[in-house]
Design a protein around this motif. Structure first.
Motif, PDB file in Angstrom:
ATOM      1  N   VAL A 134       0.837  -1.201   0.000  1.00  0.00           N
ATOM      2  CA  VAL A 134       0.000   0.000   0.000  1.00  0.00           C
ATOM      3  C   VAL A 134       0.872   1.251   0.000  1.00  0.00           C
ATOM      4  CG1 VAL A 134      -1.576   1.373   1.426  1.00  0.00           C
ATOM      5  CG2 VAL A 134      -2.026  -1.039   1.041  1.00  0.00           C
ATOM      6  N   ASP A 135       0.473   2.238  -0.787  1.00  0.00           N
ATOM      7  CA  ASP A 135       1.166   3.525  -0.810  1.00  0.00           C
ATOM      8  C   ASP A 135       0.771   4.285   0.454  1.00  0.00           C
ATOM      9  OD1 ASP A 135       2.129   6.082  -1.229  1.00  0.00           O
ATOM     10  OD2 ASP A 135       1.637   6.111  -3.362  1.00  0.00           O
ATOM     11  N   VAL A 136       1.683   4.382   1.396  1.00  0.00           N
ATOM     12  CA  VAL A 136       1.353   4.990   2.689  1.00  0.00           C
ATOM     13  C   VAL A 136       0.991   6.463   2.571  1.00  0.00           C
ATOM     14  CG1 VAL A 136       2.770   3.359   3.979  1.00  0.00           C
ATOM     15  CG2 VAL A 136       3.787   5.501   3.189  1.00  0.00           C
ATOM     16  N   ARG A 137       1.364   7.095   1.469  1.00  0.00           N
ATOM     17  CA  ARG A 137       1.056   8.516   1.309  1.00  0.00           C
ATOM     18  C   ARG A 137      -0.412   8.746   0.994  1.00  0.00           C
ATOM     19  NH1 ARG A 137       5.337   9.391  -3.336  1.00  0.00           N
ATOM     20  NH2 ARG A 137       4.267   7.466  -3.892  1.00  0.00           N
ATOM     21  N   GLU A 138      -1.071   7.725   0.440  1.00  0.00           N
ATOM     22  CA  GLU A 138      -2.461   7.895   0.029  1.00  0.00           C
ATOM     23  C   GLU A 138      -3.435   7.758   1.201  1.00  0.00           C
ATOM     24  OE1 GLU A 138      -3.522   8.804  -2.930  1.00  0.00           O
ATOM     25  OE2 GLU A 138      -1.478   8.913  -3.707  1.00  0.00           O
ATOM     26  N   GLY A 139      -3.159   6.843   2.095  1.00  0.00           N
ATOM     27  CA  GLY A 139      -4.044   6.651   3.239  1.00  0.00           C
ATOM     28  C   GLY A 139      -5.402   6.092   2.874  1.00  0.00           C
ATOM     29  N   THR A 140      -5.495   5.327   1.778  1.00  0.00           N
ATOM     30  CA  THR A 140      -6.795   4.803   1.342  1.00  0.00           C
ATOM     31  C   THR A 140      -6.898   3.288   1.460  1.00  0.00           C
ATOM     32  OG1 THR A 140      -6.004   4.695  -0.954  1.00  0.00           O
ATOM     33  CG2 THR A 140      -7.167   6.700  -0.284  1.00  0.00           C
ATOM     34  N   GLY A 141      -5.885   2.639   2.025  1.00  0.00           N
ATOM     35  CA  GLY A 141      -5.925   1.191   2.156  1.00  0.00           C
ATOM     36  C   GLY A 141      -6.940   0.757   3.199  1.00  0.00           C
ATOM     37  N   SER A 142      -7.636  -0.353   2.911  1.00  0.00           N
ATOM     38  CA  SER A 142      -8.629  -0.863   3.854  1.00  0.00           C
ATOM     39  C   SER A 142      -8.589  -2.380   3.891  1.00  0.00           C
ATOM     40  CB  SER A 142     -10.035  -0.398   3.451  1.00  0.00           C
ATOM     41  OG  SER A 142     -11.011  -0.979   4.293  1.00  0.00           O
ATOM     42  N   ILE A 143      -8.531  -2.920   5.098  1.00  0.00           N
ATOM     43  CA  ILE A 143      -8.633  -4.359   5.311  1.00  0.00           C
ATOM     44  C   ILE A 143      -9.901  -4.631   6.106  1.00  0.00           C
ATOM     45  CG2 ILE A 143      -7.626  -6.390   6.423  1.00  0.00           C
ATOM     46  CD1 ILE A 143      -4.871  -5.147   6.024  1.00  0.00           C
ATOM     47  N   VAL A 144     -10.673  -5.604   5.647  1.00  0.00           N
ATOM     48  CA  VAL A 144     -11.834  -6.064   6.400  1.00  0.00           C
ATOM     49  C   VAL A 144     -11.627  -7.548   6.675  1.00  0.00           C
ATOM     50  CG1 VAL A 144     -14.338  -6.363   6.460  1.00  0.00           C
ATOM     51  CG2 VAL A 144     -13.352  -4.362   5.315  1.00  0.00           C
ATOM     52  N   ASN A 145     -11.418  -7.885   7.922  1.00  0.00           N
ATOM     53  CA  ASN A 145     -11.283  -9.282   8.325  1.00  0.00           C
ATOM     54  C   ASN A 145     -12.660  -9.830   8.678  1.00  0.00           C
ATOM     55  OD1 ASN A 145      -8.400  -9.378   8.168  1.00  0.00           O
ATOM     56  ND2 ASN A 145      -8.277  -8.312  10.132  1.00  0.00           N
ATOM     57  N   ILE A 146     -13.058 -10.916   8.023  1.00  0.00           N
ATOM     58  CA  ILE A 146     -14.354 -11.509   8.345  1.00  0.00           C
ATOM     59  C   ILE A 146     -14.179 -12.389   9.564  1.00  0.00           C
ATOM     60  CG2 ILE A 146     -16.325 -12.800   7.504  1.00  0.00           C
ATOM     61  CD1 ILE A 146     -15.785 -10.075   6.120  1.00  0.00           C
ATOM     62  N   ALA A 147     -14.601 -11.851  10.689  1.00  0.00           N
ATOM     63  CA  ALA A 147     -14.495 -12.539  11.963  1.00  0.00           C
ATOM     64  C   ALA A 147     -15.792 -13.317  12.198  1.00  0.00           C
ATOM     65  CB  ALA A 147     -14.217 -11.526  13.067  1.00  0.00           C
ATOM     66  N   SER A 148     -16.385 -13.180  13.358  1.00  0.00           N
ATOM     67  CA  SER A 148     -17.590 -13.935  13.703  1.00  0.00           C
ATOM     68  C   SER A 148     -18.127 -13.387  15.015  1.00  0.00           C
ATOM     69  CB  SER A 148     -17.240 -15.422  13.859  1.00  0.00           C
ATOM     70  OG  SER A 148     -18.244 -16.125  14.547  1.00  0.00           O
ATOM     71  N   VAL A 149     -19.402 -13.620  15.263  1.00  0.00           N
ATOM     72  CA  VAL A 149     -19.893 -13.332  16.608  1.00  0.00           C
ATOM     73  C   VAL A 149     -19.071 -14.118  17.622  1.00  0.00           C
ATOM     74  CG1 VAL A 149     -21.664 -15.150  16.573  1.00  0.00           C
ATOM     75  CG2 VAL A 149     -21.965 -13.155  18.054  1.00  0.00           C
ATOM     76  N   GLY A 150     -18.452 -15.210  17.157  1.00  0.00           N
ATOM     77  CA  GLY A 150     -17.528 -15.982  17.976  1.00  0.00           C
ATOM     78  C   GLY A 150     -16.232 -15.258  18.269  1.00  0.00           C
ATOM     79  N   SER A 151     -16.103 -14.017  17.798  1.00  0.00           N
ATOM     80  CA  SER A 151     -14.971 -13.165  18.169  1.00  0.00           C
ATOM     81  C   SER A 151     -15.250 -12.409  19.459  1.00  0.00           C
ATOM     82  CB  SER A 151     -14.686 -12.141  17.063  1.00  0.00           C
ATOM     83  OG  SER A 151     -14.303 -12.757  15.870  1.00  0.00           O
ATOM     84  N   VAL A 152     -16.519 -12.316  19.835  1.00  0.00           N
ATOM     85  CA  VAL A 152     -16.886 -11.516  21.004  1.00  0.00           C
ATOM     86  C   VAL A 152     -17.624 -12.322  22.072  1.00  0.00           C
ATOM     87  CG1 VAL A 152     -16.890  -9.327  19.772  1.00  0.00           C
ATOM     88  CG2 VAL A 152     -18.970 -10.692  19.821  1.00  0.00           C
ATOM     89  N   VAL A 153     -18.141 -13.494  21.699  1.00  0.00           N
ATOM     90  CA  VAL A 153     -18.750 -14.412  22.668  1.00  0.00           C
ATOM     91  C   VAL A 153     -18.228 -15.810  22.362  1.00  0.00           C
ATOM     92  CG1 VAL A 153     -20.857 -13.015  22.878  1.00  0.00           C
ATOM     93  CG2 VAL A 153     -20.791 -14.929  21.248  1.00  0.00           C
TER      94      VAL A 153
END
Length: 255
Positions: A134-153
């Motif tokens: 990712v070009d750090v100067r742009e600041g437009t990178g996005s990661i979405v990790n598909i977790a689960s309700v099993g991440s919080v309970v």
């Protein structure tokens, strides 16, 4: 900020586990929102339907076979997508596995290792290579990790899966701090969704009844209902959102 903030026009997205279920829907919704999409999965043949749906929506598809546990293959995938579509702006870590349902006393270490390797280490492989490009100067990178309700309970009878998704939530928060402001990193935590992944528990009458009793909305989600949240988290509409575990579970975790 208008509705155009939800647009992904001009962006390139990689969606792992993109051949079915939530991953397929995310890939299609991102294409409908303007992104060029590279859906990846272990089998190239399994991606044909996803690619066709992306193209039917007027989007550009670049399907590619990938095993997220293979570091060399992950590196090659990002290079290939860049040469075909351009630099990757969005990564959706959706690839996952859960071959165990039962008492942890009966869990063999090989199954434990497989679940952690795909759900956590595989996601890190992809995130790390994305972060390196990712070009750090742009600041437009996005990661979405598909977790689960099993991440919080805790999910009963799913000790290794619950462990892996808690770990993915932790990875999300850590990367969000380490990579700000260049890359936003969030997790999307679905509850029970009508996919092949949950078919076994949904087709067992007793388990299905118990699950529905635990869901305040008294129903399972459709993959499309989860995919729209992934588009939001990837868009400029969420450009001040990072390190978030966005729960879409019909109310399970609220109890």
């Amino acid at each position: 900020m208008g509705l155009d903030a939800f647009s992904l026009d001009g962006r390139v997205a990689v969606v792992t586990g993109g051949s079915r279920g939530i991953g397929e829907e995310i890939a299609v919704k991102m294409a409908e929102s303007g992104a060029a999409v590279a859906p990846v999965a272990r089998s190239a043949d399994a991606l044909e339907e996803t690619a066709a749906r992306i193209e039917d929506a007027g989007g550009t598809a670049h399907p590619r076979a990938l095993d997220v546990t293979d570091i060399v293959a992950v590196e090659a995938m990002f290079d290939d997508v860049k040469s075909s579509l351009g630099p990757v702006d969005i990564l959706v870590n959706n690839a996952g596995t859960n071959p165990f349902f039962g008492n942890p006393r009966e869990l063999d270490i090989e199954t434990w290792n497989k679940i952690l390797n795909v759900n956590v280490t595989g996601a890190f492989h992809c995130a790390r290579e994305f972060g390196r490009r990712v070009d750090v100067r742009e600041g437009t990178g996005s990661i979405v990790n598909i977790a689960s309700v099993g991440s919080v309970v805790a999910l009963p009878s799913q000790a290794p899966y619950t462990t892996s998704k808690h770990a993915l939530a932790g990875l999300t928060k850590s990367l969000a701090i380490d990579w700000a402001p260049a890359i936003r990193v969030n997790a999307l935590a679905p509850g029970y969704v009508k996919t092949d992944f949950t078919k076994g528990v949904r087709e067992n009458d007793q388990i299905r009844a118990d699950l529905l009793e635990s869901i305040p909305q008294d129903r399972f989600a459709s993959p499309a209902e989860i995919a729209t949240s992934a588009v939001y988290l990837s868009s400029d509409a969420a450009k001040y959102v990072t390190g978030e575990i966005h729960v879409a579970d019909g109310g399970i975790a609220a109890q």
